[in-house]
Design an enzyme around this catalytic site. Structure first.
Site, PDB file in Angstrom:
ATOM      1  N   CYS A 132       0.442  -0.899  -0.434  1.00  0.00           N
ATOM      2  CA  CYS A 132       0.100   0.072  -0.302  1.00  0.00           C
ATOM      3  C   CYS A 132       1.136   1.212  -0.004  1.00  0.00           C
ATOM      4  O   CYS A 132       0.607   2.032  -0.102  1.00  0.00           O
ATOM      5  CB  CYS A 132      -0.924  -0.696   1.219  1.00  0.00           C
ATOM      6  SG  CYS A 132      -2.043  -1.619   1.228  1.00  0.00           S
ATOM      7  N   HIS A 272      -3.413   6.769   3.325  1.00  0.00           N
ATOM      8  CA  HIS A 272      -3.878   5.878   2.563  1.00  0.00           C
ATOM      9  C   HIS A 272      -5.009   5.416   3.051  1.00  0.00           C
ATOM     10  O   HIS A 272      -6.071   5.822   3.811  1.00  0.00           O
ATOM     11  CB  HIS A 272      -3.273   4.794   3.196  1.00  0.00           C
ATOM     12  CG  HIS A 272      -3.208   3.032   3.286  1.00  0.00           C
ATOM     13  ND1 HIS A 272      -3.361   3.045   1.374  1.00  0.00           N
ATOM     14  CD2 HIS A 272      -2.881   2.236   3.270  1.00  0.00           C
ATOM     15  CE1 HIS A 272      -4.102   2.066   1.887  1.00  0.00           C
ATOM     16  NE2 HIS A 272      -3.932   0.914   2.761  1.00  0.00           N
ATOM     17  N   ASN A 302      -9.954  -0.189   0.163  1.00  0.00           N
ATOM     18  CA  ASN A 302      -8.411  -0.696   0.866  1.00  0.00           C
ATOM     19  C   ASN A 302      -8.745  -0.743  -1.174  1.00  0.00           C
ATOM     20  O   ASN A 302      -8.193  -1.318  -1.133  1.00  0.00           O
ATOM     21  CB  ASN A 302      -7.890  -0.956   1.648  1.00  0.00           C
ATOM     22  CG  ASN A 302      -6.763  -0.578   1.306  1.00  0.00           C
ATOM     23  OD1 ASN A 302      -5.959  -0.292   0.785  1.00  0.00           O
ATOM     24  ND2 ASN A 302      -5.797  -1.363   2.755  1.00  0.00           N
TER      25      ASN A 302
END
Ligand code: UT7
Length: 345
Positions: A132, A272, A302
């Site tokens: 990520c 994020h 996500n």
């Protein structure tokens, strides 16, 4: 415009031997698949509820790519949008960096497949894997090539088809993720500050708390590995949560310190997009105002390396960021990896 500090703002890069050459993000672009899967849809396949997912994560829906749509298709679409906005032709791109944990295949790289799809045949191309955190890692690597005068135009892409590695029988993980892609064109622009600093970090001691164990040299694909579901993402959510808050705060504070600014100087923080509770905790610890924090995880979940790239694109499109504003990107992911970047937009 953000309030700049009293003293004249200096680019930390310029003080470290780069002879004032800076790296700007000329344009960004994003693409998400058309298909929307809501929390209610997931109630039909695993033992979960819209109420649980919304209250524990903030996610309401996510985009899921079609069966014949690969990560390179998503990445190429995002790249073409960014290129058009930047007025950059395929021939002008020197280097393509693709951050992904869901490459089309182990090799060749997704960057090479995207190079072909967008016709950037002059460009070097490589994938990077920082989960990520990959988009910030990609921006930092790309800008080093611009500042060192090796390249003039770098295309950085964060692209994921996480639906291809999700265990749709595991309610602990399948409700959290989605597919998408974001892209940025990096160029040298005289008088533009661009990327002021990027702090990156990693801790391999905690590699096991978020991983896909199968499909590599340790556990190659076999009937047994498929039977044991090793080719799906696994996560110890609570451990990841705790580490994410700590590492994101530390990276963000370090990035602000390096630029000699405070959070008050930042117009927009783009974290994020994993969990609203993580973002709120990071915002609290940084003493940020809620209106400084950009969130779109309710729509996309996500999307790993695509997450901040898609969010940055949306923040720009919604007019939340204007040229001259200071923005802070902050990320966290498997590895563990993390990073924060301050950008003068
Ligand atoms: O991109 C990399 C970064 N990734 C992240 O940042 C993710 C970080 N972690 C998280 O966001 C959170 O830890 C989760 C959202 C994954 C989980 O939230 P939590 O508050 O830590 O919940 P939990 O894991 O403690 O689970 C609480 C309960 C458990 O039931 P019991 O054992 O208390 O009976 C779970 O089995 O919730 C249960 N549960 C669910 N219930 C309904 C877990 N997933 C679900 C679900 N629906 N989808």
């Amino acid at each position: 415009m953000s309030d700049l500090p009293d003293k004249e703002f200096t680019n930390p890069r310029a003080e470290h031997g780069f002879m004032g050459r800076t790296c700007s993000i000329s344009a960004v672009g994003a693409y998400v698949p058309e298909r929307i899967v809501t929390n209610r849809d997931l109630e039909k396949i695993v033992d979960t509820t819209d109420e649980w997912i919304t209250s524990r994560t903030g996610i309401k829906e996510r985009r899921i790519a079609a069966d014949d749509e690969a990560t390179s298709d998503l990445g190429a679409k995002a790249a073409l949008i960014a290129m058009e906005r930047a007025g950059v032709t395929p021939e002008e791109i020197d280097f393509i960096i693709v951050a992904t944990i869901t490459p089309d295949m182990p090799f060749p790289s997704t960057a090479c497949l995207i190079q072909q799809k967008i016709g950037a045949h002059r460009a070097a191309a490589v994938d990077i894997e920082a989960a990520c955190s990959g988009f910030i890692y990609g921006l930092e690597i790309g800008q080093q090539f611009i500042m060192s005068r090796t390249y003039d135009c770098v295309l950085v892409i964060g692209a994921e088809k996480l639906s291809s590695i999700i265990d749709w029988k595991d309610r602990n993980t399948c409700v959290l993720f989605g597919d998408g892609a974001g892209a940025a064109i990096l160029q040298h622009r005289p008088q533009a500050h661009g990327l002021l600093t990027a702090c990156m970090g990693a801790d391999g001691r905690k590699a096991n708390i978020l991983a896909m164990p199968g499909g590599g040299s340790l556990h190659p694909a076999t009937e047994a590995s498929v039977h044991d579901r090793l080719h799906y993402l696994r996560m110890d959510g609570k451990e990841v949560f705790k580490n994410a808050v700590t590492a994101m705060c530390r990276a963000a504070k370090e990035a602000l310190k390096r630029c000699d600014i405070t959070v008050d100087n930042i117009k927009c923080i783009i974290p994020h997009q994993a969990n609203k509770r993580i973002i709120d905790a990071v915002g609290d610890r940084l003493k940020a105002r809620p209106d400084q924090l950009f969130m779109n995880l309710d729509k996309y979940g996500n999307t790993s390396a695509a997450s901040v790239a898609v969010a940055l694109d949306e923040a720009v499109e919604q007019g939340k960021i204007e040229r001259g504003d200071l923005i802070l990107l902050v990320v966290f992911g498997a590895g563990l990896t993390w990073g924060a970047a301050v950008i003068e937009w």
